[in-house]
Design a protein around this motif. Structure first.
Motif: not given
Length: 409
Positions: A152, A212, A221
């Motif tokens: 992330e 994504e 992400i």
């Protein structure tokens, strides 16, 4: 080590930042040929405050004038749309060149530059300093040996902030994808060298974006934007064994948490910053050009950043245009913060305008874009030639082509 003559092409904020760093590298840089077609007066004003370094800078109005003086190396810090043309001129004169990100706006033009550099055996590097950032290397070293299941990333900027004592505004004239994705690609590349594959794109409030991506061994992400309440830089990793790691480098070198425990960040001490490290490394390569093929910032190694940006920009233009149509259909005004952000982010970069400085000029530009965008829908009798030109450009844009035109009536 010899002291080099460097052509610095670009007189905007980023060009001035490079000039400040080059002034510090007096052991490597003997003379800077500072090229700016439009900001000559601003350059002279900027240099007037430098008592010790000013004599090493020569402001010039054209690249040809700089090339006539035989620079040893060049740094391209012009608007993104000019990167390829400027770099081509330099490479054809066999000048080792560092192009600030993005290298190019299309994969085709990036490959053309890489091919030209290879043909002439001239170093061509891209300004992706995160590829060699010590704090990222340190963090990933602490995570070595653990399988990564998910990544992330967050990269958020406010519209206005003070950085290193200078007021910084978000760059409206470069598409947000081309400005930010090279940084995110660099971090992903350090975690997993496989090129990320675009899976989904989601427009968020006030022009922010969620993406994504699929990598070889993990999913990612990423969220980015240029209208956040505050600056944020974050990388989070989720391991296959259930553990987690996080590096918050909003303030470098950052804060590290691994499985809930805080780890010490690398001590920077008197080390120079990321940009200075990057420029010093480039100049070292120029001084010993036989070694340039090993640089992680070699353009031929970084085409993936352009591939990802081009693919994402294409998808995002369609997604944000559809979001504008949907919001207008439900009766929201074009001045709504989300709608205006989507319009301005996609229209400002194609108008060929100079980056506005100051809040008043930025508001004026935003109002002008919304007025032109509104007039581009229904047939309007517009007398102002400048507005007519902007309307013509808007109507030809991919963003406008994705809109439901009836919503602009």
């Amino acid at each position: 080590m010899r002291r080099l003559t460097v052509a610095l092409v670009g007189g905007g904020r980023w060009g001035r930042t490079h000039a400040s760093v080059l002034a510090q590298l007096s052991d490597r840089v003997g003379h800077v040929l500072w090229v700016s077609r439009h900001n000559g007066e601003a350059l002279n004003s900027f240099l007037a405050d430098w008592t010790e370094a000013r004599h090493r800078f020569t402001p010039l109005a054209s690249l040809d004038a700089a090339l006539a003086l035989g620079p040893d190396a060049a740094i391209v810090a012009t608007p993104a749309a000019d990167h390829v043309k400027t770099a081509e001129c330099l490479l054809r004169r066999d000048v080792p060149t560092l192009v600030e990100k993005p290298l190019a706006l299309t994969v085709e033009s990036a490959k053309r530059l890489v091919g030209l550099a290879a043909e002439r055996n001239v170093p061509l590097l891209v300004g992706l300093h995160l590829l060699s950032a010590p704090f990222l290397q340190h963090f990933l070293g602490l995570c070595a040996g653990r399988a990564i299941a998910a990544i992330e990333l967050e990269w958020l900027d406010p519209e206005q902030e003070i950085r290193h004592g200078i007021v910084k505004f978000s760059n409206l004239t470069t598409h947000k994808v081309d400005e930010i994705i090279p940084h995110l690609w660099s971090m992903l590349h350090l975690v997993d060298s496989a090129e990320p594959q675009l899976h989904a794109v989601k427009p968020l409030a006030q022009g922010a974006v969620e993406v994504e991506l699929v990598l070889r061994r993990s999913l990612a992400i990423v969220r980015f934007g240029r209208r956040a309440a505050a600056r944020k830089r974050m990388i989070r990793l989720e391991f296959g064994d259930g553990g987690k790691a996080e590096l918050d480098f909003t303030v470098e070198p950052g804060r590290i948490l691994i499985d809930g425990a805080e780890f010490p960040s690398p001590h920077l001490g008197d080390k120079i910053g990321p940009l200075a490290t990057e420029l010093a490394g480039f100049l070292n390569i120029v001084d010993a050009s036989w070694a340039f093929s090993s640089s992680p910032q070699l353009a031929s190694r970084c085409i993936g950043a352009v591939e990802l940006a081009e693919a994402l920009r294409t998808r995002l233009i369609a997604e944000e245009a559809q979001a504008v149509s949907a919001r207008l259909a439900r009766g929201d005004a074009m001045e709504d913060p989300d709608i205006s952000a989507w319009i301005i982010d996609n229209i400002a970069p194609i108008l060929g305008i100079q980056e506005p400085h100051g809040l008043d000029l930025r508001r004026e530009l935003a109002d002008g874009i919304l007025n032109a965008f509104r007039a581009a829908g229904p047939m309007a009798n517009v007398c102002d030639q400048g507005l007519r030109s902007a309307i013509a450009t808007i109507r030809q844009s991919k963003f406008f082509g994705h809109l439901s035109l009836s919503r602009l009536a």
